[in-house]
Write a protein that holds these residues in place. Structure first.
Motif, short mmCIF file in Angstrom:
data_model
loop_
_atom_site.label_atom_id
_atom_site.label_comp_id
_atom_site.label_asym_id
_atom_site.label_seq_id
_atom_site.Cartn_x
_atom_site.Cartn_y
_atom_site.Cartn_z
N THR A 53 -52.20 -31.23 0.61
CA THR A 53 -51.74 -32.03 1.76
C THR A 53 -50.22 -32.13 1.77
O THR A 53 -49.59 -32.00 2.81
CB THR A 53 -52.36 -33.44 1.75
OG1 THR A 53 -51.93 -34.11 0.57
CG2 THR A 53 -53.86 -33.39 1.83
N TRP A 88 -53.19 -43.07 0.61
CA TRP A 88 -52.51 -43.46 1.82
C TRP A 88 -51.28 -44.30 1.52
O TRP A 88 -50.23 -44.15 2.15
CB TRP A 88 -53.46 -44.22 2.75
CG TRP A 88 -54.56 -43.32 3.21
CD1 TRP A 88 -55.86 -43.38 2.84
CD2 TRP A 88 -54.44 -42.20 4.09
NE1 TRP A 88 -56.58 -42.38 3.42
CE2 TRP A 88 -55.73 -41.62 4.20
CE3 TRP A 88 -53.37 -41.62 4.79
CZ2 TRP A 88 -55.97 -40.52 4.99
CZ3 TRP A 88 -53.61 -40.52 5.57
CH2 TRP A 88 -54.91 -39.97 5.66
N TRP A 102 -59.69 -39.35 1.55
CA TRP A 102 -59.66 -40.12 2.78
C TRP A 102 -59.89 -41.60 2.51
O TRP A 102 -59.30 -42.47 3.13
CB TRP A 102 -60.72 -39.56 3.74
CG TRP A 102 -60.62 -40.11 5.11
CD1 TRP A 102 -61.30 -41.17 5.63
CD2 TRP A 102 -59.78 -39.62 6.15
NE1 TRP A 102 -60.95 -41.38 6.94
CE2 TRP A 102 -60.02 -40.44 7.29
CE3 TRP A 102 -58.86 -38.56 6.24
CZ2 TRP A 102 -59.37 -40.24 8.49
CZ3 TRP A 102 -58.21 -38.37 7.45
CH2 TRP A 102 -58.46 -39.21 8.55
N TYR A 113 -61.59 -34.01 -0.72
CA TYR A 113 -60.87 -34.45 0.47
C TYR A 113 -61.48 -35.72 1.04
O TYR A 113 -60.79 -36.63 1.49
CB TYR A 113 -60.87 -33.34 1.53
CG TYR A 113 -60.02 -32.18 1.12
CD1 TYR A 113 -60.60 -31.04 0.54
CD2 TYR A 113 -58.63 -32.21 1.27
CE1 TYR A 113 -59.81 -29.98 0.14
CE2 TYR A 113 -57.86 -31.15 0.89
CZ TYR A 113 -58.45 -30.04 0.31
OH TYR A 113 -57.66 -29.00 -0.08
#
Lengths: 363, 292, 327
Positions: C299, C96, C90, C86
């Motif tokens: 997610t 993203w 990030w 995780y």
């Protein structure tokens, strides 16, 4: 031989109580009506009798048999639902035949019983139609027919004529009563229409908010209601309630109001002893238990608010000093107009007195 | 009853509108059908004709598209040499199997959910519907690993099970709505008439049968058209038409004719099925939220 | 205990008999309750489906959680690494970007699908050939997305694609295919989505339009409204719940299906169409980093669940029910 005994029955839906401590006994062959406004628990009671709802507390017995744990099919009952619940894909004939087929009756028996029911209900010409093609009244007769062919020990009717137009309803009232007498089967009939209950039943169980208020013949309920609520619920137009004081004067009792002072007959006075101490009583009198006259000679003085000519009778809405909307039923040829002064005379043998705090009837 | 049934007055503006709508509809028809037409025609063109294009800007030569001798050799090739009969059968087995399991188990569960009240019912619903909405790729990862461990990769059973991950919750959800629409009073009447609870359930089956039939077909549609599960979990023994078609795309010398033919074979049955259940499409595709 | 109307005086309450509004009420509770009926019948009916569903959804879900905390190496062993996956996510740009591209993709698809779809519905509503036309327009939805992707790849191809020829002839594009250029690739995949799913929006809108209460429209007309006014002030507010459902469904479907993107661009060129589910596919099935893949999958699932809760709220109040109740 069906003696229906309902003993201390309660019904809970989750945390909500629908029926509280109900006790009713029906005699064999009796037509019992369960009467009350929506939400009073009458349908729940019927469904518990049918076995479609679990009995939360208490017992129901048919004869000597406790039926709490019996499935609907083992209770020898027949039910007519409010929305008829006909099988949409079967003909009228097959709808009526269904209960008999489920019990493996012979084709002969089936044909005979359906013929009998169809003749009684005048639906012979509809036997091959499907429910979709029927009018409301025809569907209802089919549903009744399905109940009749069973030849059960008990009929359970749930507001069967509620969705018919007024004329048809009036006609069905008479027909259902004749039918039940002819067949002799015990009937428990749920309705919210007090006219239905009064005209058809041998005895009426009046319920409100899950609680049985009174169980008696139509006469008893109409003439001797045990509390204010029952008195106001039964009877159309409804009973008038006028608050007044009770005084003892010169050895007799008087009902005193700003518009009248009327003597209470001696035999009634005895029952009112206890009421002297309270802060007044509620007097109840039905519209047809008063006489109205123009002018001011009668016992209660007031003026006419409005008159409603109904053809055979006239309803007059009267304003007494200190009491509004007193309804009086009188002859069709009554001449009074709006704002005329008038006066009323009470039929003191037929009036009622209720406790102002509780509503319980003194008589 | 459409809002158009209201009285319409012909104004000059409305004439312009009518002309405009005709043009728009024509355009949209072209837009919708052109790819399908090209696919079908290309499936009958041999390789050279398939690649023929007019020079840039030469609109008058569009007719070139129709200039070819039709051949069925691609179809022949698919079924005889490339094993598409097997793939076709695999598609039927996987889609049909998953549809049947989903509808049988799903209708029983849906019936119970419809008739039986209990706490936590809406939580149960939520779980059921979220399984239907989960991204296929996300579900694929664990399923692949788990099935690999159980030797289910490449088997019909494994693929049917994989399809059931989205067909079963779909069936439960939609069929519950169907049962909700049948008044319980009919079963009650049946029970008072003398049937057992199960017989009463059978009594209302004719009422939900058309809906159940339509949803079997919808389940088949979703499973048939699936690519990801079929290619990763069904690879090898259970390969269905979509992955088989995609595999025809080789790095060099792409056989477009065969690919288009395979496309036609995969798509045509589903179009026919779509015609069959046209009435239930909106309900099916919106998970019952919109009822036609 | 129950009065039977014999007429005797009863001015007081006794034994828990209370009166409210002149009617008898009961305040006490029953002395004992009957045993509840068994619900075994219903539980048996639900069990097979629920057990199967749990096996193929709950178990994999927990597997995902567990696996996301592992590092999958070259061999079959996995190594517990806690939240490392995780943390790496990030810092992972592609992660993203994947979200951004996903929302961008959904946004453009929805924008065009709603506009064109609703417009088509307005045009078709009440049309003479409405039924036939809508049936034809539905055909793209019946096609497997993977196949649609192949066909449009064929159409967009810069060497032999007819649509590319059209774009070139119209001067919209140069030599590079629409899916070959980083500026236009997104447009390419959006076009295919529009082609396949606009009819669904139309279908839903039509279903909603047919439920608009006639009398509202007529009253508005009597009040002097034109057809356009009618549409804006009466029809639109009434079909809004339907559109909401359509939007949410399409949005969720864009999360679920990557078949078209895989065929057309595979996430390229230069990863401009690498929406998150495509990235997930790469990580898990191309690079076989199942640990990181599980983290990404989780997610995605969590976001799905959040949207799911929203959707259920809308479903529990189906659009048709709301419109019949006067919204």
């Amino acid at each position: 031989m069906a003696l229906v005994t309902i003993t201390n029955v309660w019904k809970y839906y989750g945390k909500t109580v629908a029926v509280k401590d109900l006790n009713i006994t029906c005699k064999d062959g009796e037509f019992v009506s369960v009467l009350g406004p929506s939400g009073c628990g009458k349908s729940s009671t019927l469904r518990m009798l049918a076995g479609l709802e679990h009995i939360s507390a208490g017992d129901i017995r048919f004869g000597d048999t406790r039926v709490n744990d019996l499935e609907p099919k083992d209770r020898d009952i027949a039910m007519v639902f409010e929305n008829y619940a006909l099988y949409p894909h079967k003909t009228v004939y097959e709808n009526m035949a269904n209960p008999l087929r489920l019990r493996n009756e012979s084709e002969d028996t089936i044909k005979k019983r359906i013929a009998f029911a169809a003749e009684m209900l005048e639906i012979e010409y509809l036997l091959q139609r499907k429910p979709m093609e029927l009018s409301g009244g025809q569907k209802q007769r089919t549903a009744i027919g399905r109940a009749i062919v069973r030849e059960p020990k008990l009929f359970l009717f749930d507001e069967p004529i509620a969705h018919l137009d007024a004329k048809l309803r009036a006609r069905m009232r008479g027909e259902l009563k004749i039918m039940q007498r002819r067949l002799g089967t015990t009937m428990i009939y749920v309705t919210h229409d007090q006219l239905e209950a009064m005209s058809m039943a041998d005895r009426i169980a009046v319920m409100n908010n899950g609680v049985l208020q009174q169980f008696g013949t139509p006469q008893e309920i109409y003439n001797h209601p045990v509390n204010e609520w029952v008195a106001g619920f039964v009877g159309e137009p409804p009973m008038n309630f006028i608050d007044c004081d009770l005084i003892e004067e010169g050895g007799g009792f008087y009902a005193v109001h700003s518009a009248f002072k009327v003597a209470v007959p001696a035999d009634q006075a005895a029952k009112l002893r206890g009421a002297l101490k309270s802060s007044g009583v509620r007097m109840g009198i039905r519209p047809d238990q008063m006489a109205i006259s123009l002018g001011q000679e009668g016992a209660a003085k007031g003026s006419i608010k409005i008159t409603e000519p109904l053809g055979g009778d006239t309803l007059v809405d009267v304003d007494l000093k200190g009491a509004h909307h007193v309804l009086v039923k009188t002859d069709a040829d009554f001449r009074g107009q709006m704002n005329n002064s008038c006066s009323l005379n009470f039929d003191t043998s037929r009036w009622h007195f209720f406790s102002k705090e509780t509503g319980v009837a003194y008589f | 009853m459409s809002s158009r049934d209201a009285v319409v007055y012909k104004t000059p503006l409305s004439r312009i509108w009518t002309i405009f709508t005709v043009i728009f509809i024509a355009f949209y028809l072209l837009w919708t059908l052109l790819p399908l037409v090209i696919m079908t025609f290309s499936s009958f063109k041999d390789l050279l004709a398939a690649f023929q294009l007019p020079p840039v800007g030469a609109f008058s030569e569009i007719g070139l598209f129709f200039n070819f001798t039709p051949t069925t050799k691609h179809y022949y090739n698919l079924f005889v040499n490339l094993g598409f009969t097997t793939y076709f059968l695999n598609s039927i087995i996987a889609a049909g199997g998953s549809a049947i399991i989903s509808v049988v188990l799903g209708s029983m569960c849906a019936y119970a959910l419809s008739r039986y009240e209990f706490r936590g019912k809406s939580d149960l619903f939520f779980w059921i519907i979220s399984t239907r909405m989960a991204p296929v790729v996300a579900v694929l990862v664990p399923l692949y690993a788990i099935f690999r461990g159980m030797d289910l990769i490449g088997t019909q059973a494994g693929l049917i099970l994989a399809f059931t991950t989205f067909n079963l919750p779909f069936a439960i959800w939609i069929l519950k709505g169907f049962f909700d629409n049948v008044p319980y009073a009919i079963e009650e009447a049946s029970m008072v008439d003398g049937s057992t609870r199960f017989q009463a359930f059978r009594a209302i089956l004719p009422l939900v049968a058309p809906g159940i039939g339509a949803f079997v077909i919808l389940c088949i549609l979703f499973a048939w058209n699936d690519f990801l599960f079929a290619s990763i979990i069904g690879s090898g023994g259970a390969k269905t038409l979509p992955p088989a078609t995609v595999e025809l795309v080789q790095p060099q010398n792409i056989q477009w004719g065969s690919i288009m033919a395979a496309g036609v074979i995969t798509t045509l049955p589903m179009m026919l099925l779509g015609l069959l259940i046209r009435r239930y499409l909106v309900t099916g595709l919106t998970m019952g939220a919109v009822r036609e | 205990m129950v009065p039977t109307g014999s007429g005797s005086a009863r001015p007081t309450t006794h034994n828990g008999e209370h009166y409210v509004d002149g009617a008898r009420v009961i305040e006490y509770l029953p002395s004992s309750l009957n045993a509840l009926p068994s619900s075994r019948y219903y539980l048996w009916l639900m069990a097979p489906a629920l057990i199967l569903l749990a096996a193929i959804t709950l178990y994999p879900f927990f597997w995902l959680i567990w696996m996301s905390l592992q590092n999958v190496g070259a061999g079959p062993e996995t190594e517990f690494v806690g939240f490392k996956n995780y943390i790496r996510l990030w810092a992972d740009d592609k992660f993203w970007t994947g979200w951004v591209l996903l929302f961008k993709y959904s946004f453009f698809c929805l924008l065009f699908e709603i506009t064109i779809g609703v417009f088509l519905a307005v045009v078709l509503n009440g049309h003479r050939f409405e039924n036939i036309l809508i049936t034809i327009f539905l055909m793209p939805m019946m096609m497997a997305p993977a196949i649609a992707g192949l066909v449009w790849y064929y159409l967009f191809n810069s060497t032999f694609g007819w649509y590319h020829w059209l774009f070139q002839s119209l001067g919209i594009l140069g030599e590079t295919s629409i899916i070959g250029s980083t500026e236009t690739a997104m447009a390419g995949i959006v076009i295919v989505d529009i082609w396949q799913w606009t009819p669904l929006i139309t279908l839903i809108t039509l279903a909603g339009m047919k439920r608009v209460p006639r009398d509202q429209l007529e009253a508005n007309m009597v009040d002097g409204a034109s057809a356009v006014r009618n549409f804006i002030s009466i029809t639109l507010p009434n079909i809004y719940p339907f559109l909401l459902i359509a939007i949410m469904l399409r949005f969720m479907d864009n999360f679920r299906f990557i078949d078209v993107i895989m065929r057309l661009t595979g996430g390229g060129p230069a990863e401009v169409t690498k929406v998150l589910p495509v990235y997930l596919f790469d990580v898990s099935f191309v690079f076989f980093k199942l640990g990181r893949g599980s983290a990404i999958a989780l997610t995605l699932l969590i976001v799905t669940i959040i949207f799911g809760k929203l959707l259920v709220k809308v479903f529990e109040n189906p659009a048709s029910k709301r419109i019949d109740q006067g919204n």
